[in-house]
Design a protein around this motif. Structure first.
Motif, PDB file in Angstrom:
ATOM      1  N   ASP A 398       0.866  -1.178   0.000  1.00  0.00           N
ATOM      2  CA  ASP A 398       0.000   0.000   0.000  1.00  0.00           C
ATOM      3  C   ASP A 398       0.906   1.233   0.000  1.00  0.00           C
ATOM      4  OD1 ASP A 398      -1.880   1.966   0.316  1.00  0.00           O
ATOM      5  OD2 ASP A 398      -2.741   1.164   2.180  1.00  0.00           O
ATOM      6  N   VAL A 399       1.086   1.822  -1.185  1.00  0.00           N
ATOM      7  CA  VAL A 399       1.952   3.000  -1.323  1.00  0.00           C
ATOM      8  C   VAL A 399       1.062   4.230  -1.354  1.00  0.00           C
ATOM      9  CG1 VAL A 399       3.700   4.136  -2.749  1.00  0.00           C
ATOM     10  CG2 VAL A 399       3.593   1.630  -2.640  1.00  0.00           C
ATOM     11  N   LYS A 400       1.348   5.208  -0.483  1.00  0.00           N
ATOM     12  CA  LYS A 400       0.458   6.366  -0.403  1.00  0.00           C
ATOM     13  C   LYS A 400       1.225   7.667  -0.419  1.00  0.00           C
ATOM     14  CE  LYS A 400      -1.352   4.268   3.635  1.00  0.00           C
ATOM     15  NZ  LYS A 400      -2.283   4.198   4.765  1.00  0.00           N
ATOM     16  N   GLY A 401       0.580   8.665  -0.965  1.00  0.00           N
ATOM     17  CA  GLY A 401       1.052  10.039  -0.823  1.00  0.00           C
ATOM     18  C   GLY A 401       0.115  10.771   0.114  1.00  0.00           C
ATOM     19  N   ALA A 402       0.029  12.071  -0.079  1.00  0.00           N
ATOM     20  CA  ALA A 402      -0.869  12.859   0.768  1.00  0.00           C
ATOM     21  C   ALA A 402      -2.277  12.778   0.201  1.00  0.00           C
ATOM     22  CB  ALA A 402      -0.397  14.311   0.797  1.00  0.00           C
ATOM     23  N   PHE A 403      -3.260  12.547   1.090  1.00  0.00           N
ATOM     24  CA  PHE A 403      -4.652  12.526   0.655  1.00  0.00           C
ATOM     25  C   PHE A 403      -5.243  13.917   0.825  1.00  0.00           C
ATOM     26  CE2 PHE A 403      -5.262   7.798   1.976  1.00  0.00           C
ATOM     27  CZ  PHE A 403      -4.317   7.442   1.027  1.00  0.00           C
ATOM     28  N   PRO A 404      -6.255  14.233   0.039  1.00  0.00           N
ATOM     29  CA  PRO A 404      -6.937  15.525   0.244  1.00  0.00           C
ATOM     30  C   PRO A 404      -7.478  15.591   1.677  1.00  0.00           C
ATOM     31  CG  PRO A 404      -7.712  14.447  -1.756  1.00  0.00           C
ATOM     32  CD  PRO A 404      -6.844  13.459  -1.038  1.00  0.00           C
ATOM     33  N   GLU A 405      -7.375  16.758   2.240  1.00  0.00           N
ATOM     34  CA  GLU A 405      -7.818  16.936   3.614  1.00  0.00           C
ATOM     35  C   GLU A 405      -9.337  16.858   3.695  1.00  0.00           C
ATOM     36  OE1 GLU A 405      -7.028  20.281   6.967  1.00  0.00           O
ATOM     37  OE2 GLU A 405      -5.566  20.087   5.341  1.00  0.00           O
ATOM     38  N   ARG A 406      -9.832  16.288   4.767  1.00  0.00           N
ATOM     39  CA  ARG A 406     -11.285  16.276   4.974  1.00  0.00           C
ATOM     40  C   ARG A 406     -11.652  17.562   5.718  1.00  0.00           C
ATOM     41  NH1 ARG A 406     -12.783  10.772   7.862  1.00  0.00           N
ATOM     42  NH2 ARG A 406     -14.759  11.881   8.033  1.00  0.00           N
ATOM     43  N   PRO A 407     -12.428  18.429   5.080  1.00  0.00           N
ATOM     44  CA  PRO A 407     -12.716  19.722   5.706  1.00  0.00           C
ATOM     45  C   PRO A 407     -13.579  19.579   6.969  1.00  0.00           C
ATOM     46  CG  PRO A 407     -13.338  19.700   3.377  1.00  0.00           C
ATOM     47  CD  PRO A 407     -13.039  18.295   3.765  1.00  0.00           C
ATOM     48  N   VAL A 408     -13.350  20.502   7.879  1.00  0.00           N
ATOM     49  CA  VAL A 408     -14.256  20.655   9.021  1.00  0.00           C
ATOM     50  C   VAL A 408     -14.939  22.003   8.831  1.00  0.00           C
ATOM     51  CG1 VAL A 408     -14.454  20.894  11.516  1.00  0.00           C
ATOM     52  CG2 VAL A 408     -12.752  19.332  10.527  1.00  0.00           C
ATOM     53  N   VAL A 409     -16.258  21.982   8.779  1.00  0.00           N
ATOM     54  CA  VAL A 409     -17.005  23.187   8.443  1.00  0.00           C
ATOM     55  C   VAL A 409     -18.007  23.488   9.545  1.00  0.00           C
ATOM     56  CG1 VAL A 409     -18.478  24.290   6.707  1.00  0.00           C
ATOM     57  CG2 VAL A 409     -16.839  22.533   6.009  1.00  0.00           C
ATOM     58  N   ARG A 410     -18.090  24.758   9.911  1.00  0.00           N
ATOM     59  CA  ARG A 410     -19.066  25.132  10.927  1.00  0.00           C
ATOM     60  C   ARG A 410     -20.393  25.457  10.252  1.00  0.00           C
ATOM     61  NH1 ARG A 410     -20.587  26.382  15.698  1.00  0.00           N
ATOM     62  NH2 ARG A 410     -21.758  28.324  15.763  1.00  0.00           N
ATOM     63  N   LEU A 411     -21.444  24.904  10.813  1.00  0.00           N
ATOM     64  CA  LEU A 411     -22.774  25.131  10.246  1.00  0.00           C
ATOM     65  C   LEU A 411     -23.642  25.874  11.256  1.00  0.00           C
ATOM     66  CD1 LEU A 411     -25.003  24.561   8.074  1.00  0.00           C
ATOM     67  CD2 LEU A 411     -25.492  22.441   9.308  1.00  0.00           C
ATOM     68  N   ARG A 412     -24.262  26.963  10.794  1.00  0.00           N
ATOM     69  CA  ARG A 412     -25.290  27.607  11.616  1.00  0.00           C
ATOM     70  C   ARG A 412     -26.628  27.046  11.149  1.00  0.00           C
ATOM     71  NH1 ARG A 412     -23.787  33.448   9.655  1.00  0.00           N
ATOM     72  NH2 ARG A 412     -23.217  32.150   7.878  1.00  0.00           N
ATOM     73  N   PRO A 413     -27.296  26.276  11.990  1.00  0.00           N
ATOM     74  CA  PRO A 413     -28.515  25.601  11.505  1.00  0.00           C
ATOM     75  C   PRO A 413     -29.571  26.586  11.016  1.00  0.00           C
ATOM     76  CG  PRO A 413     -27.851  24.759  13.656  1.00  0.00           C
ATOM     77  CD  PRO A 413     -26.978  25.935  13.388  1.00  0.00           C
ATOM     78  N   GLU A 414     -29.543  27.824  11.533  1.00  0.00           N
ATOM     79  CA  GLU A 414     -30.550  28.788  11.109  1.00  0.00           C
ATOM     80  C   GLU A 414     -30.300  29.275   9.678  1.00  0.00           C
ATOM     81  OE1 GLU A 414     -28.325  29.176  13.446  1.00  0.00           O
ATOM     82  OE2 GLU A 414     -27.314  31.119  13.304  1.00  0.00           O
ATOM     83  N   ARG A 415     -29.114  28.993   9.167  1.00  0.00           N
ATOM     84  CA  ARG A 415     -28.758  29.442   7.828  1.00  0.00           C
ATOM     85  C   ARG A 415     -29.684  28.822   6.768  1.00  0.00           C
ATOM     86  NH1 ARG A 415     -27.189  33.509   5.312  1.00  0.00           N
ATOM     87  NH2 ARG A 415     -25.640  33.234   3.669  1.00  0.00           N
ATOM     88  N   ALA A 416     -30.097  27.596   6.990  1.00  0.00           N
ATOM     89  CA  ALA A 416     -30.884  26.880   5.979  1.00  0.00           C
ATOM     90  C   ALA A 416     -32.142  27.659   5.614  1.00  0.00           C
ATOM     91  CB  ALA A 416     -31.227  25.482   6.476  1.00  0.00           C
TER      92      ALA A 416
END
Lengths: 763, 334
Positions: A398-416
């Motif tokens: 299993d040869v690997k490089g860097a994987f794309p980062e998994r974003p952490v996003v803040r959600l304001r529920p009232e935004r919807a």
């Protein structure tokens, strides 16, 4: 993507009717083109007419060399007599039988009938007859443990439905059955089964030689080695799934790679390990001039732009696109190197464009597949190879490089609600996101799953994830306005008016292409890679599109052709972008003056005085041509268009710039006008326009109107001369002109015309 | 019975029965002329009772009216006879007056413009040759999007291309103006499609853009609904389905109930009752950022549709190429 519903149900269970599920998925997730039944029709107890049978006796048909006469036990006590064309079985075989009345996959209804004089009371089935394969060389042989009379549907996937869906560019996860199941789980708020696949015990610890030289375009390469592989046919369930998904079964090893690709959306490939030079895998750029013969039988020449999978010597696959023929798994293969890799989307996209090829794998890579999925795919494929091909798993890399980062996003529920316009409760949002694989913290920090990492990066992306499940309920409202527009600009109104004048003059509006085969302006913009020679240059004149349109009308037999067009031309500049002025072009069968009359109408509507001057045409030879403000009017050379035709072209910005802002009332009523006719004899070469211009100079504003109504040539005026007759109107806004006043004006005109142009008043 | 009433009865019968103007004139002279019994009797008026004189006068007036009416009727009959004899063949064609036409696409474009002008929108027309910034980058279309490929787009150079949609006009407009913006943007767009019945390398789009405070997907739906009811009739409904466009988030496709079959199902709507009309969505905040509009203050929607498609659906044209062939036999139908 074609999704067999039985496969979908393996990962998510649902009760609502399939049509309703399809209808709702259309709103929330993807286009559902149609829902198609496959296999034998599941209607009117049809499935009951398919049974497991055991052949008790099989002899040659007395009247036909190619047929067997069988007695088959289908669990009814008495055996049935069946005539069969297959010879790959004999007495004792366990077979699939359709009874009279059964409807086969192709819709045909079976009847009890005589075949060459012998009753056939059913049919022994080949796989293609029930859509479990494409083979018709022999009948299907079933597990001999099965009891005769067992419903065939209990042992074979006889019938299924297939959802045919279209997925967007942004949703690589929806090119997999498991991904669709995840959508269904979120849509219906029901549980999703864990991803299938579990690594079996490894039967060895052989090294697998995998080298990745370009970790950007190949961020991951899992290579697994399998020995003692028995390449053969896949079991019916696997074939049925693949066929349902629109892929052709090939062999158990290849089928497993395709099956797992369809399950997770991460493509795999299997190499015949023995054919890899030094058993090595090198992921590298192709060398200039390297060649490969791909699985579609095409010999392809490669460039360093292409990423390839190579062995110690040569390319054995074009990464993400297609494998090579030489290392293909075949019936002789015993050792398999399984590739579960990840290829970066842009590289695959560009290679696909350059090589002009499309494959199932490529369409997935192009959308961007998460490298994390390669592992799931490797595990599931390993399990299936061991189970279905009796393989021993003996090595792993299993040869690997860097994987794309998994974003952490803040959600304001009232935004919807601010986006969608309807309230969406916070707990509903949380539940929906978690069903979709997002991890939502108590304070609404949302970790995006790997398979959505490229598409969901911002709060608004999360809002869409919760909003799309409620689109059907959004009510229609109107924006609250604080500012109004609601009117065409002056220029737009004038353009409409110009078109209306042309239509009123009998001209029909045409739409011709901006891209023309050629253009008189040598600096006109040319497409480096045109679609065709017919559409190559951005026009700088309206003329040639109109000529072609006129020619087309002549060719189809239309008479009295008069066309106009109002559109852009594209004038090259020193900068990167051209100027795009609006032009009015027109063409009509008939002489110069037909078209000139129409141009005069345009000027008249714009409240402008046209000034026509004899002039050479700006880009072509013309028997009669005049320049006028903003453009030209010309008789066409008959070599351009056979017969008598004239055309014009006007730059609208130039015309519109002179349009008076408002029209002031002109008192033409209070003081009466004086009308007279005047005729002048003048040299042939003097244009009437110059006579009028000179008269205006001489008489001033009290010469209200001067119009040519006749031109006479003949004995009375002598050779080289012509008589031009004008109707003249004198009028003053301030006083009534007496006969004396008119005489003075007339006198001034006569004098000036004589002095300047040698014109003599005719008595 | 008086003398007068006998006289009246006799005269009336004669006058009503008169067959020609000539006969009528003779009767008038006979009954009302200077030498008529009535006139002669009236001359003796002085010797008559007031009552009888009045009756004679009434009879005279009455008879004069009868003659007038009879004359009008006889004149009418006479002139009609003359006209009938010289009857014009009114089924012959009128004198030819050349009348041109606006192209069907212009007619529809104006109809669309007028609907939106009525909703208080402006009409904005930008350039067709644009840079990659306004056609792709500013609209957050990333480098891997298929629309950027040479196979889909006409490039003049690496950075200059024929716009693939009217959306660069959104960028131009927002760069040039401060919100609120309510605009539609009609015009030619270009894609590398080989011409066939439903594809043309050049076609017309119209796009709407709204930027204001507090704009929601519900406003988008309401606006689209109003538009289609104006265009296709008051019974239309619309629906929004999830979709993807780089420059809107969320993105939707909108469908309108089939106006051919009134949503009962027909070949035009592929028996679904719905016709796909175009793409739309809530303007992506990054698009706003790219043109210097603050996405915390402003929000908006955009939608686009094909003008040819509307023409083909509504007028039943089978082939997109007909619009660009300019055959008078086609153009003069509309």
């Amino acid at each position: 993507m074609k999704v067999p519903v039985s496969w979908l149900r393996e990962y998510v269970s649902f009760d609502l009717p399939l049509e309703e599920l399809g209808r709702r998925l259309v709103f929330t997730s993807c286009e559902v083109d149609r829902i198609v039944p496959r296999g034998v029709p599941d209607v009117d107890g049809n499935l009951d007419r398919f049974r497991v049978g055991r052949v008790l006796e099989a002899v040659k048909h007395p009247n036909a060399d190619r047929l067997q006469l069988c007695r088959v036990d289908v669990g009814e006590g008495d055996a049935r007599q069946v005539v069969c064309g297959g010879w790959n079985f004999g007495a004792g075989a366990t077979v699939a039988v359709a009874l009279p009345g059964a409807r086969l996959a192709n819709g045909l209804e079976l009847e009890q009938r005589k075949v060459r004089g012998e009753l056939s009371d059913g049919m022994i089935l080949a796989e293609d007859e029930i859509d479990l394969g494409t083979d018709h060389t022999g009948i299907m042989l079933l597990d001999s443990q099965l009891e005769p009379g067992t419903p065939l549907g209990d042992v074979l996937p006889l019938s299924d439905d297939v959802l045919e869906i279209e997925t967007g560019y942004n949703r690589p996860d929806l090119t997999s059955v498991y991904g669709i199941a995840r959508e269904v789980s979120a849509l219906l708020d029901v549980d999703l089964a864990p991803p299938p696949g579990r690594d079996p015990e490894r039967a060895g610890d052989e090294p697998v030689d995998v080298r990745v030289e370009d970790l950007e375009r190949c961020p991951r390469y899992i290579g697994r080695l399998f020995r003692s592989v028995a390449v053969g046919e896949s079991p019916p369930w696997l074939k049925a799934r693949l066929l349902g998904a629109g892929m052709r079964p090939i062999s158990n090893v290849v089928d497993v790679t395709n099956y797992v690709m369809l399950a997770f959306g991460s493509p795999l490939h299997a190499f015949d390990h023995a054919r890899l030079a030094e058993g090595r895998i090198v992921v590298r750029r192709a060398r200039d001039g390297e060649r490969i013969r791909t699985l579609d039988g095409t010999e392809r020449s490669l460039t360093p732009e292409e990423l390839v999978i190579a062995d110690a010597e040569r390319p054995v696959a074009v990464a993400g696109i297609m494998g090579g023929e030489e290392t293909e798994v075949s019936a002789e293969t015993e050792t398999v190197l399984l590739e579960a890799a990840n290829f970066e989307q842009l590289g695959v996209l560009r290679s696909g464009e350059r090589l002009r090829v499309r494959s199932e794998a490529q369409t997935r890579w192009e959308k961007g597949v998460a490298p994390e999925l390669a592992e799931q795919a490797a595990v599931y494929a390993t399990q299936l190879l061991v189970e279905l091909a009796g393989a021993r798993w003996t090595g792993d890399a299993d040869v690997k490089g860097a994987f794309p980062e998994r974003p952490v996003v803040r959600l304001r529920p009232e935004r919807a609600e601010q986006v969608v316009g309807i309230p969406i409760p916070a707990d509903e949002q949380r539940r929906r996101l978690m069903r979709l694989g997002f991890e939502v913290s108590d304070d609404w920090n949302v970790l995006v799953p790997a398979w959505r990492a490229s598409d969901v990066r911002r709060e608004i992306d999360l809002v869409e994830e919760v909003a799309r499940f409620r689109l059907e309920e959004v009510p229609p409202t109107m924006p609250e306005r604080t500012a109004m527009f609601g009117r065409l600009t002056h220029e737009q109104r004038l353009r409409r008016a110009v078109s209306d004048v042309l239509a009123g003059c009998g001209f029909v509006e045409a739409y011709t292409y901006s891209l023309q085969p050629s253009d008189p302006d040598p600096s006109a913009l040319v497409l480096p890679v045109p679609l065709s020679e017919q559409q190559r240059v951005l026009r700088t004149t309206m003329l040639f599109g109109l000529v072609r349109a006129a020619q087309h009308n002549v060719d189809v037999g239309n008479e009295d052709v008069a066309l106009f067009e109002l559109a852009h031309v594209y004038l090259p500049t020193d900068g990167a972008l051209p100027l795009e002025p609006w032009r009015l072009g027109g063409i009509a069968r008939g002489g110069f003056f037909r078209v000139k009359g129409v141009v005069e109408q345009v000027f008249s509507m714009l409240k402008e005085e046209p000034r026509f001057t004899a002039a050479a045409h700006p880009f072509m030879a013309s028997p009669a041509c005049a320049s006028v403000q903003g453009g030209w009017v010309a008789q066409l050379d008959p070599r351009l268009l056979e017969g008598e035709w004239a055309a014009f072209e006007l730059d609208l910005a130039e015309l519109f710039a002179q349009v008076p802002e408002r029209i002031l009332y002109d008192d033409v009523i209070t003081f009466p006008s004086v009308k007279e006719d005047l005729a002048f004899v003048v040299d042939e070469a003097v244009p009437a326009g110059e006579l009028i211009a000179a008269a205006r100079d001489a008489a001033g504003p009290e010469l209200r109107e001067m119009r040519v109504f006749d031109v006479y040539r003949g004995e009375q005026v002598g050779p080289g001369k012509k008589s031009v007759a004008f109707s003249v109107v004198f009028q003053s806004p301030e006083r009534t002109l007496a006969d004396d006043d008119a005489a003075v004006l007339r006198g001034r005109i006569v004098t000036t015309l004589r002095e300047r142009l040698g014109a003599e008043l005719r008595g | 019975m008086s003398w007068a009433s006998d006289y009246l009865d006799e005269a009336r019968a004669a006058i009503v029965g008169a067959g020609s103007l000539q006969d009528l004139e003779q009767l008038r002279v006979g009954y009302l002329g200077r030498k008529s019994p009535l006139t002669l009797r009236l001359r003796e008026a002085a010797q008559l009772e007031i009552e009888e004189r009045a009756e004679l006068n009434r009879t005279k007036i009455h008879l004069e009216d009868l003659v007038k009416t009879a004359r009008r009727e006889l004149e009418r009959v006479a002139i009609e006879r003359v006209y009938a004899d010289s009857a014009v063949d009114v089924t012959l064609p009128g004198d030819p007056v050349p009348r041109g036409r606006l192209h069907l696409l212009t007619q529809i474009r104006r109809e669309i413009e007028d609907i939106f002008l009525g909703m208080g929108y402006e009409v904005f027309e930008g350039d067709e040759v644009v840079d990659a910034w306004s056609n792709f980058d500013a609209l957050t279309t990333d480098a891997g999007h298929p629309s950027r490929s040479q196979n889909d787009t006409f490039y003049l150079s690496e950075d200059v291309l024929l716009r693939t949609h009217t959306s660069p006009d959104q960028i131009r407009l927002m760069e040039a103006r401060t919100p609120p913006i309510y605009a539609i943007m009609p015009g030619r767009v270009y894609r590398r499609d080989t011409p066939d019945a439903t594809h043309s390398p050049t076609f017309l789009q119209v796009e709407a853009l709204v930027v204001d405070r507090g704009i929601t997907l519900a406003d988008l739906k309401g606006t689209v609904l109003h538009f289609f009811r104006q265009l296709f009739g008051p019974a239309r409904e619309v629906r929004m389905r999830t979709s993807f466009f780089p420059f809107t988030e969320p993105s939707v496709e909108f469908d309108v109930t089939c106006f051919i079959c009134d949503a009962q199902g027909c070949p035009v709507c592929k028996h679904s009752g719905w016709i796909e009309m175009g793409g739309a969505g809530w303007v992506d905040p990054d698009v706003f950022r790219n043109v210097g509009v603050d996405p915390d203050e402003w929000s908006g929607f955009a939608f686009g549709l094909g003008i040819e498609r509307i023409a083909m659906l509504r007028h039943g044209l089978p082939d997109l190429r007909l619009f660009w062939e300019n055959d008078l036999r086609v153009l003069e139908q509309f």
